[in-house]
Motif scaffolding. Structure first.
Motif, PDB file in Angstrom:
ATOM      1  N   SER A  45      -2.556 -18.726 -25.784  1.00  0.00           N
ATOM      2  CA  SER A  45      -3.156 -19.971 -26.246  1.00  0.00           C
ATOM      3  C   SER A  45      -4.187 -20.414 -25.222  1.00  0.00           C
ATOM      4  O   SER A  45      -3.895 -20.482 -24.027  1.00  0.00           O
ATOM      5  N   ALA A  82      -7.113 -17.802 -20.358  1.00  0.00           N
ATOM      6  CA  ALA A  82      -5.797 -18.347 -20.684  1.00  0.00           C
ATOM      7  C   ALA A  82      -5.268 -17.761 -21.983  1.00  0.00           C
ATOM      8  O   ALA A  82      -4.069 -17.521 -22.120  1.00  0.00           O
ATOM      9  N   LEU A 140      -3.845 -14.353 -21.156  1.00  0.00           N
ATOM     10  CA  LEU A 140      -2.621 -14.420 -20.357  1.00  0.00           C
ATOM     11  C   LEU A 140      -1.457 -15.079 -21.084  1.00  0.00           C
ATOM     12  O   LEU A 140      -0.313 -14.629 -20.966  1.00  0.00           O
ATOM     13  N   THR A 141      -1.728 -16.168 -21.804  1.00  0.00           N
ATOM     14  CA  THR A 141      -0.628 -16.929 -22.401  1.00  0.00           C
ATOM     15  C   THR A 141      -0.599 -16.898 -23.922  1.00  0.00           C
ATOM     16  O   THR A 141       0.391 -17.312 -24.518  1.00  0.00           O
TER      17      THR A 141
END
Length: 146
Positions: free
Chosen positions: A29, A23, A26-27
């Motif tokens: 955070s 995560a 990808l983001t």
């Protein structure tokens, strides 16, 4: 109980860290990824541990039905396990049962673990003794005088 918590917690930590890393890539955070991953990991680890214990309890029930009946009767005397017939003490009769009944079998298996370990140790000693005698007869090893 300690083993089940250890398995579930360690699985939660590993899956949580892996999903946090994914995560985070990808983001940006990983907090939510860790939260969701650790929840999924805890449930997955608990279910896996339950299935492993149940599988081992089934094997013990098939190999040592009298011992398992004794521990079922000791742990749950109000449920009438001491009155079960021998034909009812087979794993196929327990597979479709309720989770409570399977949980009773797991508890009996855990309480019988000391006796099951002793049976295993004695069988291992007998097998090793037979192998040593066989090899001594072939002249592969020398017998020591004691």
């Amino acid at each position: 109980m300690f083993r089940s918590m250890f398995v579930a917690s360690s699985t939660a930590a590993l899956v949580g860290l892996a999903t946090a890393a994914a995560a985070g890539i990808l983001t940006g955070s990983g907090g939510l990824g860790f939260l969701l991953g650790s929840c999924v990991g805890f449930v997955g680890g608990s279910v896996h541990y339950y299935r492993q214990c149940l599988r081992q309890a089934f094997v013990s029930l098939d190999e040592h039905p009298s011992l398992m009946q004794l521990h079922l009767a000791y742990n749950f005397p109000w449920l009438g396990y001491q009155h079960m017939r021998r034909c009812q003490l087979r794993s196929e009769n327990w597979r479709g049962g309720s989770f409570a009944r399977q949980g009773n079998l797991i508890a009996a298996w855990m309480s019988a673990s000391g006796a099951l370990d002793e049976i295993h140790d004695r069988k291992t000693a007998l097998i090793l003794e037979a192998i040593v005698k066989q090899e001594a007869a072939k002249g592969l090893i020398e017998e020591r005088e004691e």
